[in-house]
Design an enzyme around this catalytic site. Sequence first.
Site, PDB file in Angstrom:
ATOM      1  N   LYS A   1       3.158  -2.024  11.392  1.00 20.18           N
ATOM      2  CA  LYS A   1       1.840  -1.967  12.044  1.00 20.18           C
ATOM      3  C   LYS A   1       2.010  -2.339  13.507  1.00 20.18           C
ATOM      4  CE  LYS A   1      -2.523  -1.238  10.924  1.00 20.18           C
ATOM      5  NZ  LYS A   1      -3.067  -0.432   9.814  1.00 20.18           N
TER       6      LYS A   1
ATOM      7  N   ASN B   1     -14.056   5.986  11.490  1.00 13.61           N
ATOM      8  CA  ASN B   1     -13.384   7.046  10.732  1.00 13.61           C
ATOM      9  C   ASN B   1     -13.517   6.855   9.219  1.00 13.61           C
ATOM     10  OD1 ASN B   1     -10.496   7.704   9.318  1.00 13.61           O
ATOM     11  ND2 ASN B   1     -11.167   9.347  10.675  1.00 13.61           N
TER      12      ASN B   1
ATOM     13  N   ASP C   1      -5.738   3.581  13.626  1.00 18.12           N
ATOM     14  CA  ASP C   1      -6.394   2.455  12.959  1.00 18.12           C
ATOM     15  C   ASP C   1      -7.634   2.169  13.810  1.00 18.12           C
ATOM     16  OD1 ASP C   1      -5.830   0.346  10.661  1.00 18.12           O
ATOM     17  OD2 ASP C   1      -6.580  -0.835  12.335  1.00 18.12           O
TER      18      ASP C   1
ATOM     19  N   LYS D   1       0.840  -1.203   0.000  1.00 15.53           N
ATOM     20  CA  LYS D   1       0.000   0.000   0.000  1.00 15.53           C
ATOM     21  C   LYS D   1       0.871   1.247   0.000  1.00 15.53           C
ATOM     22  CE  LYS D   1      -3.118   0.068   3.233  1.00 15.53           C
ATOM     23  NZ  LYS D   1      -3.981   0.324   4.425  1.00 15.53           N
TER      24      LYS D   1
ATOM     25  N   SER E   1      -0.952  10.781   5.673  1.00 15.56           N
ATOM     26  CA  SER E   1      -0.009  10.715   6.794  1.00 15.56           C
ATOM     27  C   SER E   1       1.394  11.094   6.319  1.00 15.56           C
ATOM     28  CB  SER E   1       0.037   9.298   7.380  1.00 15.56           C
ATOM     29  OG  SER E   1      -1.024   9.086   8.275  1.00 15.56           O
TER      30      SER E   1
END
Length: 444
Positions: A126, A240, A166, A114, A376
Site C-alpha cells: 500500500k 468510487n 484508493d 485480502k 485489478s
Amino acid sequence: MSYVDEVLERVKTKNASEPEFLQAVDEVLESLRPVIEANEEKYRKEALLERLTEPDRQFKFRVPWVDDNGQVQVNTGYRVQFNNAIGPYKGGLRLHPSVNIGIIKFLGFEQIFKNSLTGLPIGGGKGGSDFDPKGKSDREVMAFCQSFMTELCKYIGADVDVPAGDIGTGAREIGYMFGQYKKIRGTYEGVLTGKGLSYGGSLARTEATGYGLLYMTEELLKCNNSNIAGKTIAVSGAGNVAIYAIQKAQQLGAKPVTCSDSTGWIYDPEGIDVELLKEVKEVKRARLTEYAAARPSAEYHEGRGVWSVKCDVALPCATQNELHLEDAKQLVANGCIAVCEGANMPTTEEATKYLQDNKVLFVPGKAANAGGVATSALEMSQNSERLSWSFEEVDAKLKDIMVNIYHNIDDAAKRYGQEGNYVAGANIAGFEKVADAMLAQGVC
Ligand code: NDP
Ligand code: 2IT
C-alpha cells in the site's frame, strides 16, 4: 506466554504510535489463535508471525511540486511493500491529508490477506501521500502526481509492485502517474491498475469494488435464508466504492437510501438517484449539498449520521473506524440483519463485537471489498496477454470470485468451530495460503 500473545506484545511495543496498524494486527492475530495453537512450536521456531507483521520494506520520500501561484509545496510520499510470498506486491495509493505511515501499514497488512482470499497471485502492499486533491486544479494534481511518481518509479514494476487507486486516487491521478512512469522508465507495462480504457485499463474495474461488495452481500443473504431484493440499505461514503455499491444494489432490487461525504449525509427515502450522485461526485467533484439541491425527496444533514436510519443492511464505504459502538447499537435496535464492509476496517473492534454478539451477519472488508483488487489482478492478466476482455467476461469472473470468497471464509470458520464468524473465517483462509508459501520459501 502463548506465541500469539508474545508477538502481539512485541508488535505493540515496536509500533506504539501506529494505532490503526495495531488494531489491524490485533484483529488478525486474535482470529488466528486456533490455527497458531495447532502449530505453535513450528511457527514460533520459524518466527512466522514476526515475519508476517514486519513489512518487507517501506519507503518514505519528499514530494515537492509547484502550485498555480508558483509556490513550492512539499508533501510526504509512502510505499509499504508488506509481503510478496504469493505474488508481486499489490495495493492502492491513498491521497488524503490524514495519511501517515501507520495508516499505510494497516492498509498494507490487510491487503496481504485480502489478496490471498481472491485466489489470485498477488502479494500485499500500500502507499500514498498526505496530499489533498480536494480543491486543487487539474494542473496542480498533475504536478503532484508527476513528482510522486518520479520517486515511486524506482521501487515498482509490473512484476515487482503494482499500485492502484484508493481514497483520493481515481482515474485522473492514475493517468498522470502512468504517463510519468512511462516517461522516466521508458517501458510500456502494466505497472498500475485502474488505468483508462484507452491505455490498458480493464472494463469493470471502476465498478468492481462496489459490485463485488453486492455480490458478496447477495450470497451472504442467500446462504442465510434471506434475499437482497426488497432490502433497505444504508450506505456511507459517496466515492468510487459507494457509488457502484448503490448502483448494483438497485440492479439487484434493493433500495439504498443514504450516502455521505466528509461534511454531511443524505437521506433519500425514495432511493438514491445514482446518476445524479455520479454527476455531483465524479463530474463536478462537488459536495452532497448539490445532490440535495437537485433532488426534492432528499434531506441533507451536516456531520455524520447514516447509521441512525432504519435499514436491513448497512454498507460502510467511506473510511476506517467510521462505524462506532453507538452506531452498532442503533443498527441492531433498528433491526439491521447484515453489515458488509466496502471500506477497509470501517467498523471499530468494539462495534464489530457488538454486531456479532447480536447475531448481525458481518463480513469484514478484506473479504467484502476484495472485488476491487481481484479485478485489478484481472487487469494485470489482460495486460500480460495484451488482450482486453469484455465487460461481461470480467464481471462474470468478479462474481465468481466473490461467491468463492464467501464459501471459503464460511468453510474456514466452520473448520475451526466458529460457524458464522466471517471475521475469523477471512483471517484464517487468507492466512493459510500465505503461511504455506512463506514456509515453503524458507527464511526470507
Ligand atoms: P473515494 O475517495 O472515491 O471516496 C471516499 C469517500 O469517503 C468520499 O465520499 C469521502 O468524502 C468519504 N469520507 C468521509 N470521511 C472520510 C475520511 N475521514 N477520509 C476519507 N474519506 C472520507 O475512495 P474510495 O471509494 O475508493 O474508497 C473508500 C473506502 O474503500 C476506503 O476505505 C478504501 O480504502 C476502500 N477500498 C477502495 C477500493 C477501490 O477500489 N477504490 C477497493 C477496496 C477498498 P469526501 O469526498 O468529502 O472526502
Ligand atoms: O483497498 C484496496 O483493495 C484497493 N484500494 C484496491 C487495490 C488494487 O490494487 O486494486
